[in-house]
Design a protein around this motif. Structure first.
Motif, PDB file in Angstrom:
ATOM      1  N   ASN A 141       0.831  -1.211   0.000  1.00 36.28           N
ATOM      2  CA  ASN A 141       0.000   0.000   0.000  1.00 36.28           C
ATOM      3  C   ASN A 141       0.862   1.256   0.000  1.00 36.28           C
ATOM      4  O   ASN A 141       0.551   2.249  -0.662  1.00 36.28           O
ATOM      5  CB  ASN A 141      -0.929   0.010   1.222  1.00 36.28           C
ATOM      6  CG  ASN A 141      -2.153  -0.850   1.028  1.00 36.28           C
ATOM      7  OD1 ASN A 141      -2.555  -1.144  -0.097  1.00 36.28           O
ATOM      8  ND2 ASN A 141      -2.755  -1.275   2.127  1.00 36.28           N
ATOM      9  N   TYR A 142       1.947   1.206   0.750  1.00 29.90           N
ATOM     10  CA  TYR A 142       2.868   2.341   0.809  1.00 29.90           C
ATOM     11  C   TYR A 142       3.504   2.569  -0.561  1.00 29.90           C
ATOM     12  O   TYR A 142       3.643   3.706  -1.026  1.00 29.90           O
ATOM     13  CB  TYR A 142       3.948   2.070   1.860  1.00 29.90           C
ATOM     14  CG  TYR A 142       4.761   3.291   2.232  1.00 29.90           C
ATOM     15  CD1 TYR A 142       4.273   4.205   3.156  1.00 29.90           C
ATOM     16  CD2 TYR A 142       6.007   3.525   1.668  1.00 29.90           C
ATOM     17  CE1 TYR A 142       5.012   5.318   3.511  1.00 29.90           C
ATOM     18  CE2 TYR A 142       6.749   4.646   2.011  1.00 29.90           C
ATOM     19  CZ  TYR A 142       6.248   5.538   2.945  1.00 29.90           C
ATOM     20  OH  TYR A 142       6.965   6.654   3.274  1.00 29.90           O
ATOM     21  N   ALA A 143       3.867   1.476  -1.218  1.00 30.17           N
ATOM     22  CA  ALA A 143       4.460   1.580  -2.556  1.00 30.17           C
ATOM     23  C   ALA A 143       3.439   2.116  -3.563  1.00 30.17           C
ATOM     24  O   ALA A 143       3.785   2.907  -4.453  1.00 30.17           O
ATOM     25  CB  ALA A 143       4.977   0.218  -3.009  1.00 30.17           C
ATOM     26  N   CYS A 144       2.177   1.710  -3.423  1.00 28.44           N
ATOM     27  CA  CYS A 144       1.122   2.217  -4.320  1.00 28.44           C
ATOM     28  C   CYS A 144       0.887   3.704  -4.112  1.00 28.44           C
ATOM     29  O   CYS A 144       0.721   4.469  -5.071  1.00 28.44           O
ATOM     30  CB  CYS A 144      -0.178   1.453  -4.083  1.00 28.44           C
ATOM     31  SG  CYS A 144      -0.155  -0.282  -4.584  1.00 28.44           S
ATOM     32  N   ARG A 145       0.886   4.115  -2.855  1.00 27.87           N
ATOM     33  CA  ARG A 145       0.535   5.502  -2.534  1.00 27.87           C
ATOM     34  C   ARG A 145       1.645   6.487  -2.871  1.00 27.87           C
ATOM     35  O   ARG A 145       1.383   7.584  -3.380  1.00 27.87           O
ATOM     36  CB  ARG A 145       0.191   5.603  -1.049  1.00 27.87           C
ATOM     37  CG  ARG A 145      -0.295   6.983  -0.630  1.00 27.87           C
ATOM     38  CD  ARG A 145      -0.781   6.973   0.807  1.00 27.87           C
ATOM     39  NE  ARG A 145      -1.316   8.263   1.197  1.00 27.87           N
ATOM     40  CZ  ARG A 145      -1.795   8.537   2.405  1.00 27.87           C
ATOM     41  NH1 ARG A 145      -1.822   7.580   3.324  1.00 27.87           N
ATOM     42  NH2 ARG A 145      -2.259   9.741   2.678  1.00 27.87           N
ATOM     43  N   TYR A 146       2.890   6.107  -2.613  1.00 26.15           N
ATOM     44  CA  TYR A 146       3.989   7.068  -2.738  1.00 26.15           C
ATOM     45  C   TYR A 146       4.975   6.755  -3.865  1.00 26.15           C
ATOM     46  O   TYR A 146       5.771   7.618  -4.236  1.00 26.15           O
ATOM     47  CB  TYR A 146       4.756   7.164  -1.416  1.00 26.15           C
ATOM     48  CG  TYR A 146       3.914   7.689  -0.283  1.00 26.15           C
ATOM     49  CD1 TYR A 146       3.544   9.033  -0.226  1.00 26.15           C
ATOM     50  CD2 TYR A 146       3.471   6.844   0.732  1.00 26.15           C
ATOM     51  CE1 TYR A 146       2.767   9.516   0.816  1.00 26.15           C
ATOM     52  CE2 TYR A 146       2.693   7.321   1.776  1.00 26.15           C
ATOM     53  CZ  TYR A 146       2.340   8.658   1.812  1.00 26.15           C
ATOM     54  OH  TYR A 146       1.569   9.136   2.839  1.00 26.15           O
ATOM     55  N   TYR A 147       4.951   5.536  -4.389  1.00 23.84           N
ATOM     56  CA  TYR A 147       5.940   5.155  -5.400  1.00 23.84           C
ATOM     57  C   TYR A 147       5.299   4.622  -6.687  1.00 23.84           C
ATOM     58  O   TYR A 147       5.946   3.990  -7.492  1.00 23.84           O
ATOM     59  CB  TYR A 147       6.917   4.124  -4.816  1.00 23.84           C
ATOM     60  CG  TYR A 147       7.834   4.741  -3.790  1.00 23.84           C
ATOM     61  CD1 TYR A 147       9.107   5.178  -4.138  1.00 23.84           C
ATOM     62  CD2 TYR A 147       7.417   4.926  -2.480  1.00 23.84           C
ATOM     63  CE1 TYR A 147       9.937   5.767  -3.206  1.00 23.84           C
ATOM     64  CE2 TYR A 147       8.246   5.523  -1.536  1.00 23.84           C
ATOM     65  CZ  TYR A 147       9.504   5.937  -1.916  1.00 23.84           C
ATOM     66  OH  TYR A 147      10.324   6.533  -0.988  1.00 23.84           O
ATOM     67  N   ASN A 148       4.006   4.886  -6.834  1.00 25.03           N
ATOM     68  CA  ASN A 148       3.283   4.607  -8.077  1.00 25.03           C
ATOM     69  C   ASN A 148       3.254   3.128  -8.471  1.00 25.03           C
ATOM     70  O   ASN A 148       3.214   2.804  -9.662  1.00 25.03           O
ATOM     71  CB  ASN A 148       3.879   5.428  -9.237  1.00 25.03           C
ATOM     72  CG  ASN A 148       3.808   6.924  -8.967  1.00 25.03           C
ATOM     73  OD1 ASN A 148       2.778   7.431  -8.520  1.00 25.03           O
ATOM     74  ND2 ASN A 148       4.907   7.622  -9.217  1.00 25.03           N
ATOM     75  N   LEU A 149       3.294   2.229  -7.491  1.00 22.74           N
ATOM     76  CA  LEU A 149       3.066   0.823  -7.798  1.00 22.74           C
ATOM     77  C   LEU A 149       1.616   0.684  -8.273  1.00 22.74           C
ATOM     78  O   LEU A 149       0.702   1.199  -7.616  1.00 22.74           O
ATOM     79  CB  LEU A 149       3.307  -0.042  -6.558  1.00 22.74           C
ATOM     80  CG  LEU A 149       3.260  -1.558  -6.773  1.00 22.74           C
ATOM     81  CD1 LEU A 149       4.470  -2.019  -7.588  1.00 22.74           C
ATOM     82  CD2 LEU A 149       3.219  -2.293  -5.430  1.00 22.74           C
ATOM     83  N   PRO A 150       1.379   0.019  -9.410  1.00 20.30           N
ATOM     84  CA  PRO A 150       0.026  -0.013  -9.982  1.00 20.30           C
ATOM     85  C   PRO A 150      -1.048  -0.590  -9.060  1.00 20.30           C
ATOM     86  O   PRO A 150      -2.146  -0.052  -8.958  1.00 20.30           O
ATOM     87  CB  PRO A 150       0.192  -0.883 -11.237  1.00 20.30           C
ATOM     88  CG  PRO A 150       1.637  -0.773 -11.582  1.00 20.30           C
ATOM     89  CD  PRO A 150       2.359  -0.653 -10.278  1.00 20.30           C
ATOM     90  N   ASP A 151      -0.748  -1.694  -8.390  1.00 20.03           N
ATOM     91  CA  ASP A 151      -1.738  -2.284  -7.494  1.00 20.03           C
ATOM     92  C   ASP A 151      -1.050  -3.101  -6.407  1.00 20.03           C
ATOM     93  O   ASP A 151       0.163  -3.301  -6.431  1.00 20.03           O
ATOM     94  CB  ASP A 151      -2.738  -3.163  -8.255  1.00 20.03           C
ATOM     95  CG  ASP A 151      -2.046  -4.169  -9.170  1.00 20.03           C
ATOM     96  OD1 ASP A 151      -1.033  -4.742  -8.741  1.00 20.03           O
ATOM     97  OD2 ASP A 151      -2.513  -4.359 -10.308  1.00 20.03           O
TER      98      ASP A 151
END
Length: 365
Positions: A141-151
């Protein structure tokens, strides 16, 4: 090329520029690489991190996650999460690229944990499994929110385990009084349990108490801090939540007991802890008291539940109870309703009486 060799000692170093969070170019140098390839790998990974790219290995992202997220948490929470990550998550995912981890990878990881058995043949508890999975999901979730991980592949894979559904245990007032009589032979233990039961404070709040926290002329106890022992060191921290900072009115008999106890302590400073006890010591004394008194064994934290149950039985409102025990939300207090299975019967009986009264009134008309 930003990778160079130091001719004096034949090591390699990286010298490059990156854009900071304001978009400003900044220089960066890293020395001491024995191989050119090591320096090149470092340069690539460094630029990926600064570019907020998810095309990096999972363990490299964990370094970012721990620096940016875990470092802001309380020490005990930080240590707990780090243990879960390093012992249960990193061994499986560390060499995989963050943006290449699929739901199928997460399911395979889940199956590994579900199949685990220790030397006694015991598996991880459902609650523990859910805690581990929630931590992995939080990372994605942290990667999705701040590092643009798709899902989030952990969310797509679905959870494992379940929330704790154990019934809260508590003592009635009669059970506590029976227990307390058996620990009166040790004043420090007796007074500690008295405060836990009659004030409903948390264990860490108890162990942080100093003489300065008491105003005996008004029978008032101030909760402003918490005590923890982590990795062999003592820490005084802020209480669990903002609402945990509070003033508690003590029953007068308890105020007298605590005042007499503190007065008996030899030359104690006003800011010195009055209970130099460990959690394990209190566990031991609770077991001893239960064995001598014959009352059922409950956890130390269940004394807090016992206090709340007493207040509910005495008719206090959920709001008043929440303020006294420092619940962050009144919804937490409402969770205690199931402590009183007889309440449902009482309500039903009162409704029966109301209907009979109403029917009697209608028939008279």
């Amino acid at each position: 090329m930003p990778v160079y060799q130091n001719e004096k000692n034949q090591t390699w170093f990286v010298k490059c520029y990156y854009k900071d969070w304001q978009g400003v170019n900044r220089p960066h140098t890293k020395r001491g690489f024995k191989k050119k390839s090591d320096a090149q790998n470092y340069e690539r990974e460094f630029k990926l991190k600064k570019a907020h790219s998810t095309d990096m290995k999972f363990d490299e992202f964990i370094e970012i996650y721990e620096r940016d997220c875990l470092a802001r948490l309380k020490l005990n929470t930080n240590l707990t999460k780090k243990y879960l990550i390093e012992d249960k998550i990193l061994p499986y995912f560390k060499l995989k690229k963050l943006n290449e981890i699929k739901p199928a990878d997460v399911i395979e990881w889940q199956n590994t944990l579900l199949a685990y058995r220790n030397a006694e043949g015991e598996s991880y508890s459902p609650t523990y499994l859910k805690t581990i999975h929630n931590q992995l999901s939080a990372i994605f979730n942290y990667a999705c929110r701040y590092y643009n991980l798709p899902d989030n592949p952990a969310r797509k894979a679905g959870n494992m385990g379940k929330e704790r559904t154990k019934e809260m245990k508590f003592w009635t007032k009669e059970e506590y009084l029976k227990f307390s009589e058996t620990v009166m032979d040790k004043t420090i233990i007796y007074v500690a349990f008295e405060i836990l039961y009659w004030c409903g404070i948390r264990l860490g709040e108890l162990l942080a108490l100093t003489p300065a926290d008491f105003a005996f002329e008004t029978d008032t106890l101030s909760i402003t801090k918490s005590y923890q022992r982590l990795q062999g060191n003592d820490y005084i921290t802020e209480p669990k939540t903002k609402k945990s900072v509070r003033k508690i009115k003590m029953p007068h008999f308890l105020s007298e007991e605590v005042e007499n106890y503190i007065q008996a302590l030899y030359k104690i400073d006003k800011n010195e802890r009055i209970f130099q006890l460990t959690k394990s010591k209190l566990h031991h004394e609770m077991s001893r008291g239960c064995k001598l008194s014959g009352v059922k064994r409950i956890r130390l934290h269940d004394l807090r539940h016992s206090h709340v149950s007493l207040l509910i039985e005495l008719g206090f409102t959920p709001l008043a109870i929440a303020e006294r025990v420092g619940h962050e939300s009144i919804d937490i207090t409402y969770r205690y309703a199931h402590l009183f299975p007889t309440k449902g019967a009482e309500i039903a009986n009162k409704l029966d009486a109301e209907k009979e009264e109403a029917m009697s009134y209608v028939s008279k008309k």
